[in-house]
Design a protein around this motif. Structure first.
Motif, PDB file in Angstrom:
ATOM      1  N   GLN A  36       0.820  -1.212   0.000  1.00  0.00           N
ATOM      2  CA  GLN A  36       0.000   0.000   0.000  1.00  0.00           C
ATOM      3  C   GLN A  36       0.857   1.268   0.000  1.00  0.00           C
ATOM      4  OE1 GLN A  36      -3.651   0.026   2.501  1.00  0.00           O
ATOM      5  NE2 GLN A  36      -2.976  -1.991   3.183  1.00  0.00           N
ATOM      6  N   ILE A  37       2.149   1.094   0.238  1.00  0.00           N
ATOM      7  CA  ILE A  37       3.043   2.251   0.206  1.00  0.00           C
ATOM      8  C   ILE A  37       3.049   2.884  -1.181  1.00  0.00           C
ATOM      9  CG2 ILE A  37       5.154   0.976  -0.400  1.00  0.00           C
ATOM     10  CD1 ILE A  37       6.647   2.822   1.579  1.00  0.00           C
ATOM     11  N   PHE A  38       2.784   2.078  -2.227  1.00  0.00           N
ATOM     12  CA  PHE A  38       2.758   2.615  -3.585  1.00  0.00           C
ATOM     13  C   PHE A  38       1.503   3.450  -3.844  1.00  0.00           C
ATOM     14  CE2 PHE A  38       5.654  -1.043  -4.103  1.00  0.00           C
ATOM     15  CZ  PHE A  38       6.726  -0.387  -4.690  1.00  0.00           C
ATOM     16  N   LEU A  39       0.553   3.398  -2.920  1.00  0.00           N
ATOM     17  CA  LEU A  39      -0.654   4.226  -3.036  1.00  0.00           C
ATOM     18  C   LEU A  39      -0.486   5.573  -2.351  1.00  0.00           C
ATOM     19  CD1 LEU A  39      -3.358   1.475  -2.366  1.00  0.00           C
ATOM     20  CD2 LEU A  39      -2.509   2.313  -4.575  1.00  0.00           C
ATOM     21  N   TYR A 139       5.434   5.580   6.416  1.00  0.00           N
ATOM     22  CA  TYR A 139       5.976   5.863   5.078  1.00  0.00           C
ATOM     23  C   TYR A 139       7.411   6.395   5.177  1.00  0.00           C
ATOM     24  CZ  TYR A 139       6.341   7.811   0.354  1.00  0.00           C
ATOM     25  OH  TYR A 139       6.750   8.110  -0.927  1.00  0.00           O
ATOM     26  N   SER A 140       7.616   7.398   6.009  1.00  0.00           N
ATOM     27  CA  SER A 140       8.962   7.974   6.169  1.00  0.00           C
ATOM     28  C   SER A 140       9.926   6.960   6.758  1.00  0.00           C
ATOM     29  CB  SER A 140       8.899   9.217   7.060  1.00  0.00           C
ATOM     30  OG  SER A 140       8.178  10.257   6.429  1.00  0.00           O
ATOM     31  N   ASN A 141       9.459   6.142   7.702  1.00  0.00           N
ATOM     32  CA  ASN A 141      10.319   5.111   8.283  1.00  0.00           C
ATOM     33  C   ASN A 141      10.868   4.186   7.202  1.00  0.00           C
ATOM     34  OD1 ASN A 141       9.900   6.044  10.878  1.00  0.00           O
ATOM     35  ND2 ASN A 141       8.285   4.574  11.345  1.00  0.00           N
ATOM     36  N   ILE A 142       9.992   3.780   6.288  1.00  0.00           N
ATOM     37  CA  ILE A 142      10.398   2.860   5.224  1.00  0.00           C
ATOM     38  C   ILE A 142      11.351   3.543   4.257  1.00  0.00           C
ATOM     39  CG2 ILE A 142       9.569   1.545   3.239  1.00  0.00           C
ATOM     40  CD1 ILE A 142       7.022   0.953   4.866  1.00  0.00           C
ATOM     41  N   ALA A 209      12.234   0.552  -5.098  1.00  0.00           N
ATOM     42  CA  ALA A 209      11.570   1.809  -5.459  1.00  0.00           C
ATOM     43  C   ALA A 209      12.161   2.992  -4.690  1.00  0.00           C
ATOM     44  CB  ALA A 209      10.075   1.702  -5.192  1.00  0.00           C
ATOM     45  N   VAL A 210      12.584   2.738  -3.460  1.00  0.00           N
ATOM     46  CA  VAL A 210      13.221   3.801  -2.665  1.00  0.00           C
ATOM     47  C   VAL A 210      14.551   4.192  -3.304  1.00  0.00           C
ATOM     48  CG1 VAL A 210      14.271   4.370  -0.448  1.00  0.00           C
ATOM     49  CG2 VAL A 210      12.099   3.134  -0.514  1.00  0.00           C
ATOM     50  N   LEU A 211      15.376   3.204  -3.642  1.00  0.00           N
ATOM     51  CA  LEU A 211      16.696   3.493  -4.209  1.00  0.00           C
ATOM     52  C   LEU A 211      16.598   4.119  -5.589  1.00  0.00           C
ATOM     53  CD1 LEU A 211      18.759   0.332  -3.166  1.00  0.00           C
ATOM     54  CD2 LEU A 211      18.752   2.596  -2.116  1.00  0.00           C
TER      55      LEU A 211
END
Length: 218
Positions: A36-39, A139-142, A209-211
């Motif tokens: 759900q992070i992609f949402l 979200y920020s933690n991830i 996706a983060v990198l």
């Protein structure tokens, strides 16, 4: 009666299979929640708030999972010891002809996952080893947590280990439940292959996706 069953090899295998099934369900559910992070940040943060608002569900799941992991580890070790004790004299040539790569690495992948889970909990659940942990902004933690290349590299290795474990575990589950038949074997292989590849890829997609700058703090 129950003690006699649990002390038997068949009983131990059923416990390993049943607890493995519980953990498999958690792994799938956890992945669906994490994706759900992609949402967007609000979506996954709302999901986190929901879980923490429903304490009976949250802690009930944690207790069941903790008991399942403990039983799975204990009985897997016992089965491994029994298997080795049944062959006290080592073979002159140890050539795993029929054993798959995933089955040969089952114990090692399990051990690596066990220690990684401890780090993962300290990293993204308690925030003990997280550089900028927030109890409200998942979200920020991830994003911050996976901005570290070494952390992401270890995470990816853990997911590869999970893939090995799932591939062999899902395939073996059918055999333990008595579904070892030519009619079902193609389905067994397909499900094991899908679990061993798709679930790790799903998890790896998040730090990737983060990198790649797809998931960023705005």
């Amino acid at each position: 009666m129950a003690a006699s069953f649990l002390n038997s090899t068949v009983g131990k295998k059923i416990v390993v299979a049943f607890t493995g099934l519980i953990m498999f369900g958690f792994v799938v559910g956890h992945l669906l929640g994490n994706l759900q992070i992609f949402l967007g940040a609000e979506k996954i943060n709302a999901y986190s708030r929901f879980l923490h608002a429903e304490l009976p569900i949250l802690w009930g799941t944690r207790v069941i999972l903790l008991v399942s992991v403990a039983l799975h580890v204990v009985y897997t070790i016992q089965l491994t010891a029994l298997n080795r004790a049944s062959r006290p004299i080592g073979y002159e040539m140890s050539e795993p002809v029929q054993a798959s790569v995933s089955s040969r690495f089952m114990i090692w992948s399990g051990l690596f996952l066990f220690f990684y889970i401890i780090f993962h909990l300290l990293h993204l659940t308690t925030g003990t080893v997280h550089p900028e942990f927030s109890h409200t902004d998942v979200y920020s933690n991830i994003v911050i947590g996976f901005s570290s290349l070494p952390v992401t590299a270890v995470y990816i290795l853990a997911m590869v280990s999970l893939g090995f474990h799932l591939h062999h575990g899902v395939y073996s589950l059918f055999q333990t439940l008595g579904l070892n038949h030519p009619r079902y074997n193609a389905c067994r292989r397909g499900l094991a292959l899908a679990a061993g590849w798709l679930i790790p890829i799903g998890y790896i997609s998040i730090p990737a996706a983060v990198l790649l700058g797809i998931l960023v703090i705005r």
